[in-house]
Design a protein around this motif. Structure first.
Motif, mmCIF file in Angstrom:
data_model
loop_
_atom_site.group_PDB
_atom_site.id
_atom_site.type_symbol
_atom_site.label_atom_id
_atom_site.label_comp_id
_atom_site.label_asym_id
_atom_site.label_seq_id
_atom_site.Cartn_x
_atom_site.Cartn_y
_atom_site.Cartn_z
ATOM 1 N N TYR B 33 15.211 3.961 6.693
ATOM 2 C CA TYR B 33 16.216 4.306 7.656
ATOM 3 C C TYR B 33 17.081 3.774 8.715
ATOM 4 O O TYR B 33 16.013 2.368 8.743
ATOM 5 C CB TYR B 33 15.964 6.214 8.715
ATOM 6 N N TYR B 35 18.530 3.337 12.354
ATOM 7 C CA TYR B 35 18.798 4.454 13.318
ATOM 8 C C TYR B 35 19.795 3.184 14.326
ATOM 9 O O TYR B 35 18.942 2.316 14.665
ATOM 10 C CB TYR B 35 17.658 4.746 14.438
ATOM 11 N N GLN B 37 20.626 2.901 18.713
ATOM 12 C CA GLN B 37 20.289 3.615 20.019
ATOM 13 C C GLN B 37 20.949 3.038 21.116
ATOM 14 O O GLN B 37 20.357 1.671 21.314
ATOM 15 C CB GLN B 37 18.402 3.461 20.339
ATOM 16 N N GLY B 40 19.923 4.555 27.073
ATOM 17 C CA GLY B 40 19.375 5.638 28.005
ATOM 18 C C GLY B 40 19.759 6.732 27.357
ATOM 19 O O GLY B 40 19.988 7.592 27.927
ATOM 20 N N ALA B 41 20.061 5.944 25.694
ATOM 21 C CA ALA B 41 20.325 7.392 24.803
ATOM 22 C C ALA B 41 19.165 7.529 23.814
ATOM 23 O O ALA B 41 18.462 6.864 23.486
ATOM 24 C CB ALA B 41 21.395 6.882 24.280
ATOM 25 N N GLY B 42 19.615 8.294 22.995
ATOM 26 C CA GLY B 42 18.504 9.208 21.528
ATOM 27 C C GLY B 42 18.798 8.506 20.632
ATOM 28 O O GLY B 42 19.384 7.220 21.203
ATOM 29 N N LEU B 43 18.026 8.311 19.415
ATOM 30 C CA LEU B 43 18.654 7.451 18.530
ATOM 31 C C LEU B 43 19.554 8.594 17.331
ATOM 32 O O LEU B 43 19.197 10.133 17.416
ATOM 33 C CB LEU B 43 17.220 6.880 17.942
ATOM 34 N N TYR B 48 20.270 6.337 5.203
ATOM 35 C CA TYR B 48 19.249 5.799 5.070
ATOM 36 C C TYR B 48 19.591 5.381 3.612
ATOM 37 O O TYR B 48 20.644 5.519 2.914
ATOM 38 C CB TYR B 48 18.256 7.516 5.117
ATOM 39 N N PHE B 88 16.924 0.960 15.030
ATOM 40 C CA PHE B 88 15.612 0.762 14.405
ATOM 41 C C PHE B 88 15.768 0.568 13.642
ATOM 42 O O PHE B 88 16.145 1.817 12.276
ATOM 43 C CB PHE B 88 14.609 1.743 15.331
ATOM 44 N N ARG B 92 9.698 6.665 6.027
ATOM 45 C CA ARG B 92 8.840 8.009 5.913
ATOM 46 C C ARG B 92 8.179 7.952 5.007
ATOM 47 O O ARG B 92 7.949 7.698 4.060
ATOM 48 C CB ARG B 92 10.376 9.471 5.699
ATOM 49 N N LYS B 99 6.501 12.073 8.491
ATOM 50 C CA LYS B 99 5.821 11.390 9.703
ATOM 51 C C LYS B 99 7.361 10.215 9.436
ATOM 52 O O LYS B 99 7.458 9.104 8.596
ATOM 53 C CB LYS B 99 4.590 10.552 10.232
ATOM 54 N N LEU B 100 7.604 9.420 10.238
ATOM 55 C CA LEU B 100 8.610 8.336 10.790
ATOM 56 C C LEU B 100 7.719 7.137 11.801
ATOM 57 O O LEU B 100 7.046 7.797 12.824
ATOM 58 C CB LEU B 100 9.955 8.825 11.231
ATOM 59 N N PHE B 102 8.353 3.119 12.748
ATOM 60 C CA PHE B 102 9.406 2.443 13.125
ATOM 61 C C PHE B 102 9.278 1.785 13.905
ATOM 62 O O PHE B 102 7.982 1.086 14.283
ATOM 63 C CB PHE B 102 10.564 3.011 14.915
ATOM 64 N N GLY B 103 10.355 0.285 13.316
ATOM 65 C CA GLY B 103 10.016 -0.809 13.932
ATOM 66 C C GLY B 103 10.031 -0.837 15.072
ATOM 67 O O GLY B 103 10.407 -0.023 15.877
ATOM 68 N N GLN B 104 10.193 -1.989 15.539
ATOM 69 C CA GLN B 104 10.051 -2.687 17.324
ATOM 70 C C GLN B 104 11.243 -2.639 17.597
ATOM 71 O O GLN B 104 12.118 -2.452 19.212
ATOM 72 C CB GLN B 104 10.198 -3.530 17.653
#
Lengths: 119, 112
Positions: B33, B35, B37, B40-43, B48, B88, B92, B99-100, B102-104
């Motif tokens: 995937y 994503y 961001q 101050g917000a979500g993903l 994908y 990001f 999966r 679970k996902l 994530f990279g940095q």
């Protein structure tokens, strides 16, 4: 579709107090919810996975007595940070996975996050 | 173990193409995937790709997957200032929990 909300969006609390964060799936049933923690300029770290009606599964190194997770219904999960300390200050993000019209099966839909600051 | 690596920063000029790279270690990953961001917000899920695909294009976004090298890239064509954000990549896991990992995150700076 697939909207996830979090409340509050930000909270400041005193050291030693507890704070509850809510995660809601607004237009679908969330059979599984995930809680993540994100430090500034860092990646998301999965804290725990919760399935509706059962106990949460915590990732290694996450204290289950400190971060209480309840997934009591198909639309609501809560994360309670107990006896919060300044090192608990972080951005907490939830995600939800479930069933509903237009949803991608097995995909996680993310909330907007909650900024917690412990003074 | 499972690990996802990304470069931390990319700066481009408006109108140029951006290419964000990612490497992962779990060859059994089923989906990968990208994503976005914003501060101050979500993903926000951008796109994908299933592990048996090599490429996927969605408007200005092109995802390339080299499964042999475990390398994933996201190309944004005609990059705009509104594309400035952290990107990001995530894999999966094939377990039941899905679970996902994530990279940095790669901070994309778009200069006008």
């Amino acid at each position: 579709g697939a909207v996830v909300s979090q409340h509050p969006s930000w909270v400041i609390c005193k050291s030693g107090t507890s704070v509850k964060i809510e995660c809601r799936s607004l237009d679908f049933q969330a059979t599984t919810m995930f809680w993540y923690r994100q430090f500034p300029k860092q990646s998301l770290m999965l804290m725990a996975t919760s399935n509706e009606g059962s106990k949460a599964t915590y990732e290694q190194g996450v204290e289950k007595d400190k971060f209480l997770i309840n997934h009591a219904s198909l639309t609501l999960s809560t994360l309670t940070v107990t006896s919060a300390h300044p090192e608990d200050s972080s951005f907490y993000i939830c995600s939800a996975r479930g069933t509903g019209r237009g949803l991608l099966t097995y995909e996680q839909y993310f909330g907007p996050g909650t900024r917690l600051t412990v003074t | 173990g499972e690990d996802v690596e990304q470069s931390l920063f990319l700066s481009v000029r408006e109108g140029d193409s951006s290419v964000i790279n990612c490497t992962y270690t779990d060859s059994s990953s089923t989906y990968l995937y990208w994503y976005k961001q914003e501060p101050g917000a979500g993903l926000q899920l951008l796109t994908y790709i299933f592990s048996n695909m090599d490429m996927k294009q969605d408007q200005r976004l092109t995802v390339l997957l080299n499964k042999k090298d475990k390398h994933l890239s996201l190309r944004i064509a005609d990059t705009q200032t509104g594309d400035s954000a952290i990107y990001f990549c995530a894999e999966r896991t094939p377990s039941n929990t899905g679970k996902l990992i994530f990279g940095q995150g790669t901070t994309l700076q778009v200069k006008p």
